[in-house]
Design an enzyme around this catalytic site. Sequence first.
Site, PDB file in Angstrom:
ATOM      1  CG  HIS A   7      -1.854   0.998   1.281  1.00 20.02           C
ATOM      2  ND1 HIS A   7      -1.853   1.873   2.623  1.00 20.02           N
ATOM      3  CD2 HIS A   7      -2.776   1.426   0.578  1.00 20.02           C
ATOM      4  CE1 HIS A   7      -2.895   2.634   2.460  1.00 20.02           C
ATOM      5  NE2 HIS A   7      -3.479   2.397   1.275  1.00 20.02           N
ATOM      6  NE  ARG A   8      -1.687   5.849   1.505  1.00 17.44           N
ATOM      7  CZ  ARG A   8      -2.292   6.553   2.543  1.00 17.44           C
ATOM      8  NH1 ARG A   8      -1.384   7.363   2.852  1.00 17.44           N
ATOM      9  NH2 ARG A   8      -3.415   6.362   2.756  1.00 17.44           N
ATOM     10  CD  GLU A  34      -3.102   2.456  -3.384  1.00 14.40           C
ATOM     11  OE1 GLU A  34      -3.983   3.082  -3.210  1.00 14.40           O
ATOM     12  OE2 GLU A  34      -1.990   2.601  -2.327  1.00 14.40           O
ATOM     13  CG  ASP A  36      -2.693   7.050  -3.306  1.00 10.81           C
ATOM     14  OD1 ASP A  36      -3.745   6.269  -3.307  1.00 10.81           O
ATOM     15  OD2 ASP A  36      -1.624   6.552  -2.413  1.00 10.81           O
ATOM     16  CG  HIS A  49      -2.849   9.214   0.384  1.00 12.88           C
ATOM     17  ND1 HIS A  49      -3.465  10.055   1.265  1.00 12.88           N
ATOM     18  CD2 HIS A  49      -3.595   8.207   0.023  1.00 12.88           C
ATOM     19  CE1 HIS A  49      -4.577   9.480   1.702  1.00 12.88           C
ATOM     20  NE2 HIS A  49      -4.969   8.301   0.885  1.00 12.88           N
ATOM     21  CD  GLU A 111      -7.062   5.635  -4.099  1.00 12.26           C
ATOM     22  OE1 GLU A 111      -6.270   4.871  -3.400  1.00 12.26           O
ATOM     23  OE2 GLU A 111      -7.683   6.398  -3.651  1.00 12.26           O
ATOM     24  CE  LYS A 113      -6.119   8.772  -2.512  1.00 11.92           C
ATOM     25  NZ  LYS A 113      -7.136   7.957  -1.882  1.00 11.92           N
ATOM     26  CG  ASP A 229      -0.045   0.534   5.694  1.00 11.11           C
ATOM     27  OD1 ASP A 229      -0.235   0.991   4.498  1.00 11.11           O
ATOM     28  OD2 ASP A 229      -0.352   1.210   6.562  1.00 11.11           O
TER      29      ASP A 229
HETATM   30  O1  G3P Z   1      -6.665   1.924  -2.997  1.00  9.23           O
HETATM   31  C1  G3P Z   1      -6.690   1.324  -1.865  1.00  9.23           C
HETATM   32  C2  G3P Z   1      -6.315   2.256  -0.747  1.00  9.23           C
HETATM   33  O2  G3P Z   1      -5.193   3.141  -0.944  1.00  9.23           O
HETATM   34  C3  G3P Z   1      -7.477   3.421  -0.666  1.00  9.23           C
HETATM   35  O3  G3P Z   1      -7.288   4.359   0.608  1.00  9.23           O
HETATM   36  O4  G3P Z   1      -6.705   6.556   1.277  1.00  9.23           O
HETATM   37  O5  G3P Z   1      -5.005   4.877   1.176  1.00  9.23           O
HETATM   38  O6  G3P Z   1      -5.703   5.984  -0.940  1.00  9.23           O
HETATM   39  P1  G3P Z   1      -6.168   5.274   0.587  1.00  9.23           P
HETATM   40 MG    MG Z   2      -4.534   4.494  -2.247  1.00  6.87          MG
END
Ligand code: G3P
Ligand code: MG
Length: 241
Positions: A7-8, A34, A36, A49, A111, A113, A229
């Site tokens: 994640h990120r 992943e 953003d 993000h 993703e 945003k 994470d």
């Molecule tokens: O795409 C899954 C997750 O990343 C969504 O939440 O706020 O971390 O971008 P956020």
């Molecule tokens: Mg995200």
Amino acid sequence: MIKVIAHRGSKGTHPENTLPAFQEAIDVQADGIELDVQLTRDGQLVVIHDEKINRTTNAKGWVKELTLAEIKELDAGSWFSENYKETRIPTLEEVLELLNHNQFSGLLNIELKTDRIEYLGIEQKVLRALEQADLSCTVVLSSFNRDTVRRLKALNDTYEKAFIAFGNKNDLAWLSKQPDIHSFHPDIRWLRRHIDQTTDIETIRPWTVNKEKEMQFCIKHQLAGMFTDFPKKALEVRDHG
Ligand code: G3P
Ligand code: MG
């Protein structure tokens, strides 16, 4: 087998959405990454993000009000640790280059945003960047914004599209009316309480799955993926119990 998606990047151990965070995800052999994307004032795709630079850089302001050159001046690493001082906010193109350089063949989730700011034309720009990158990974495009998801679907048939949501009845009702969207990325806290409402959904990948109990839940329910994470830890839980 459930895919472990960083994640990120490896957000828990590295400054989120930076090249070191993505490199770490590759090094620990996460199944997916992943990130953003948002647009700068001069229409460039940058990987960050928040709509503002305040939390993850040494300055303040809106991404949409800064040019790429101004964004590139920012230190996006020191807030996390002095070890990452002078780490820059990457462009999407730079991240795609890193993945190609490492011959990353896993899942890449971009993703968009657009949940707070519309960023006109961002869908086309992401698709163009992907066309030019010649990637060997599997791309999934996602957004909290229903219009973005619909627009992506109308513009492109190749990549998987996913709808992200905190999770509620409205979200599920909307998704069930989209004949071409089969992937759902819900909040793990919601999913743990409402998994029985999601039996008709083909592909489910919740976020952000950081606790071992949550990881075990996702594994037990044979979900398609989990955003975490801590990809190294998630891989250990998945592969060694
Ligand atoms: O795409 C899954 C997750 O990343 C969504 O939440 O706020 O971390 O971008 P956020
Ligand atoms: Mg995200």
